[in-house]
Design an enzyme around this catalytic site. Structure first.
Site, PDB file in Angstrom:
ATOM      1  N   GLY A  80     -35.114 -17.686  -9.876  1.00  0.00           N
ATOM      2  CA  GLY A  80     -34.809 -16.582  -8.976  1.00  0.00           C
ATOM      3  C   GLY A  80     -36.084 -15.998  -8.404  1.00  0.00           C
ATOM      4  N   SER A  81     -36.003 -14.760  -7.982  1.00  0.00           N
ATOM      5  CA  SER A  81     -37.127 -14.123  -7.310  1.00  0.00           C
ATOM      6  C   SER A  81     -38.240 -13.774  -8.291  1.00  0.00           C
ATOM      7  CB  SER A  81     -36.667 -12.842  -6.611  1.00  0.00           C
ATOM      8  OG  SER A  81     -36.360 -11.834  -7.565  1.00  0.00           O
ATOM      9  N   THR A  82     -39.448 -13.652  -7.755  1.00  0.00           N
ATOM     10  CA  THR A  82     -40.593 -13.252  -8.587  1.00  0.00           C
ATOM     11  C   THR A  82     -40.362 -11.869  -9.174  1.00  0.00           C
ATOM     12  OG1 THR A  82     -42.137 -14.624  -7.338  1.00  0.00           O
ATOM     13  CG2 THR A  82     -43.066 -12.752  -8.540  1.00  0.00           C
TER      14      THR A  82
ATOM     15  N   THR B  85     -37.563 -10.311  -9.984  1.00  0.00           N
ATOM     16  CA  THR B  85     -36.635 -10.370 -11.110  1.00  0.00           C
ATOM     17  C   THR B  85     -37.259 -11.111 -12.288  1.00  0.00           C
ATOM     18  OG1 THR B  85     -34.781 -10.338  -9.565  1.00  0.00           O
ATOM     19  CG2 THR B  85     -34.306 -11.001 -11.819  1.00  0.00           C
ATOM     20  N   GLY B  86     -38.052 -12.142 -11.998  1.00  0.00           N
ATOM     21  CA  GLY B  86     -38.739 -12.860 -13.065  1.00  0.00           C
ATOM     22  C   GLY B  86     -39.687 -11.965 -13.837  1.00  0.00           C
TER      23      GLY B  86
ATOM     24  N   GLU C 298     -38.815 -20.332 -12.885  1.00  0.00           N
ATOM     25  CA  GLU C 298     -39.026 -20.953 -11.573  1.00  0.00           C
ATOM     26  C   GLU C 298     -38.736 -19.865 -10.550  1.00  0.00           C
ATOM     27  OE1 GLU C 298     -38.270 -21.930  -8.216  1.00  0.00           O
ATOM     28  OE2 GLU C 298     -36.805 -23.475  -8.734  1.00  0.00           O
TER      29      GLU C 298
ATOM     30  N   CYS D  62     -36.058 -22.622  -2.845  1.00  0.00           N
ATOM     31  CA  CYS D  62     -37.354 -22.090  -3.278  1.00  0.00           C
ATOM     32  C   CYS D  62     -38.499 -22.986  -2.828  1.00  0.00           C
ATOM     33  CB  CYS D  62     -37.381 -21.938  -4.795  1.00  0.00           C
ATOM     34  SG  CYS D  62     -36.272 -20.654  -5.410  1.00  0.00           S
TER      35      CYS D  62
END
Length: 471
Positions: free
Chosen positions: A223-225, A227-228, A245, A279
């Site tokens: 997912g998004s940076t 949220t990561g 990822e 992505c």
């Protein structure tokens, strides 16, 4: 449910709740189905069941787990058409092209490739003083949080190696595309033992609980940076292993020795696979000034022959953006480019009165490298094409951002291309293509695109606990 009785209607009936939340078709706004969002207590119960089932799954042994993965692949293959139809309706991607049927086929291929990949023990030292062996054991329970762009395929990327190595898995799909993943899990569970694989549906608080839960030994997130980063913080107290990822803003560098017509279609699909919602799609294209106009013209020609529309119509190869939030991001970035004086070669100006989240295929030329459309990940059908004079400048621009998932170099001279590739800050650099992945080739990002590897032997290692037996 058995694979021989799968139809779209019974597939959907098995996973929908008439009192649940509406999941809309992004192409029409019509209701695809309804799904109940589960409370945290049900996630906790699912993790408890997974922990109870894990020991029995592990002791079945590798040979039996391989057989079950192969049977699961057969079940998914038998359900290809209803799975692809549901995916097209819910995610928006067309049936044809590198889209819905392609994604279901990739699920089958990855299951079979994972079953065929081996990770044997290794003798490290064997002499008169020391005998040391390295083995890989199950971690326990793996949590998997997936995205909405490739919901089925990325779920398989997460769960297939985890199951192969003797772990049980709890999956949380994106709240935008839960039906596709629930259906996939339902098909897989027609073969797998009870509670080895479970799916729970909910929003962000459920994902946060999965990341922080002490009963989860490993978390895989795509997912998004942003949220990561939240996942990293939530997982810190339990020191669980992570594979992340995250976002990318992949650069492609086109050298002046190429034939623009020859590479145009590959450039196009490197950028616009899944309507740009990938992505590792190419999101910034750097083209040498000597062939800049020719490359732009060739891309416009390819774009004119790529029909966009509802995914269930067989002729279409591009679809809507999956959700309105992403539509608004793309629209904002294209307007920023237009306002800066960039040239829209094609696209822009979506029909806001039409149903669905369709944003026209947009190619943008004469744009500065610091423009928001270049500097931010657009994640949609818009590609900025940046002119450069010196390859050193192109390398510097490609490396300037804080993400590094993928990149590509386009040249007739592969030796030159590989030399440039070695200087690009990305987890994968493709030569004369962009974004292709292989189940035996490790894949992962650097910088804020995440860490950890998936696929092949390295992917199996990532969901296993190394143990050295010394003596």
């Amino acid at each position: 449910m058995t694979s021989t009785t799968v139809s779209y209607e019974n597939l959907l009936a098995n996973i929908t709740d008439p009192d649940g939340r509406v999941i809309p078709d992004p192409a029409t706004g019509e209701v695809v189905g309804r799904v109940r969002f589960q409370p945290v207590e049900e996630l906790d119960a699912a993790i408890d069941r997974a922990r109870a089932a894990q020991g029995g799954w592990a002791v079945r042994g590798d040979e039996e787990r391989v057989d079950l993965l192969l049977r699961a692949a057969d079940a998914v293959e038998a359900a290809t058409e209803p799975l692809a139809e549901l995916l097209s309706r819910e995610q928006g991607k067309p049936l044809n092209g590198p889209n819905a049927r392609f994604e279901v086929g990739a699920c089958v291929g990855w299951l079979r490739a994972t079953a065929a990949t081996t990770l044997p023990g290794e003798t490290l030292v064997d002499d008169d003083a020391t005998h040391a062996q390295l083995h890989y054991r199950p971690l326990g329970v793996v949590g998997a949080i997936g995205p909405w762009n490739w919901p089925m395929m990325i779920t398989i990327w997460q769960i297939a190696p985890a199951l192969r190595m003797g772990n049980t898995v709890v999956v949380k799909p994106s709240e935008y595309t839960p039906l596709s993943v629930l259906a996939l899990v339902d098909v897989l569970n027609s073969v797998l033992p009870q509670y080895v694989l479970q799916a729970v549906v909910g929003a962000g608080e459920l994902g946060a609980r999965l990341a922080s839960h002490p009963g989860i030994d490993k978390l895989m997130f795509t997912g998004s940076t942003r949220t990561g980063q939240a996942v990293i913080k939530s997982s810190a107290d339990t020191v669980k292993r992570l594979t992340l990822e995250l976002g990318g803003n992949d650069a492609g560098i086109v050298l002046p020795d190429v034939d623009p017509q020859a590479i145009a279609e590959d450039l196009f699909w490197g950028a616009f696979i899944n309507t740009g919602q990938t992505c590792a799609a190419m999101k910034r294209l750097y083209v040498h000034t000597d062939i800049y106009d020719a490359v732009c013209a060739a891309l416009v020609e390819v774009a004119a022959n790529a029909p966009m529309g509802r995914g269930l119509h067989e002729a279409n190869v591009l679809g809507p953006l999956q959700n309105r939030q992403q539509f608004d991001i793309v629209a904002r970035l294209v307007e920023a480019a237009r306002a800066s004086g960039a040239t829209l070669l094609t696209g822009g100006d979506p029909d806001l009165t039409a149903p669905g989240n369709f944003y026209p295929l947009t190619l943008v030329a004469d744009i500065d490298n610091d423009n928001p459309l270049v500097a931010e990940e657009q994640f949609g059908p818009a590609l900025p094409i940046i002119r450069y004079d010196d390859v050193e400048a192109a390398i510097a621009m490609a490396n300037a951002l804080d993400v590094g998932l993928g990149a590509s170099v386009w040249s007739r001279d592969k030796a030159t291309a590989r030399a440039i590739a070695a200087r690009l800050e990305a987890g994968t650099v493709w030569i004369n293509s962009h974004g292709g992945v292989h189940p035996l080739v490790p894949f992962g990002g650097i910088k804020k695109s995440g860490y950890g590897l998936e696929f092949g032997v390295e992917g199996l290692k990532s969901v296993a606990a190394p143990q050295v037996i010394n003596g």
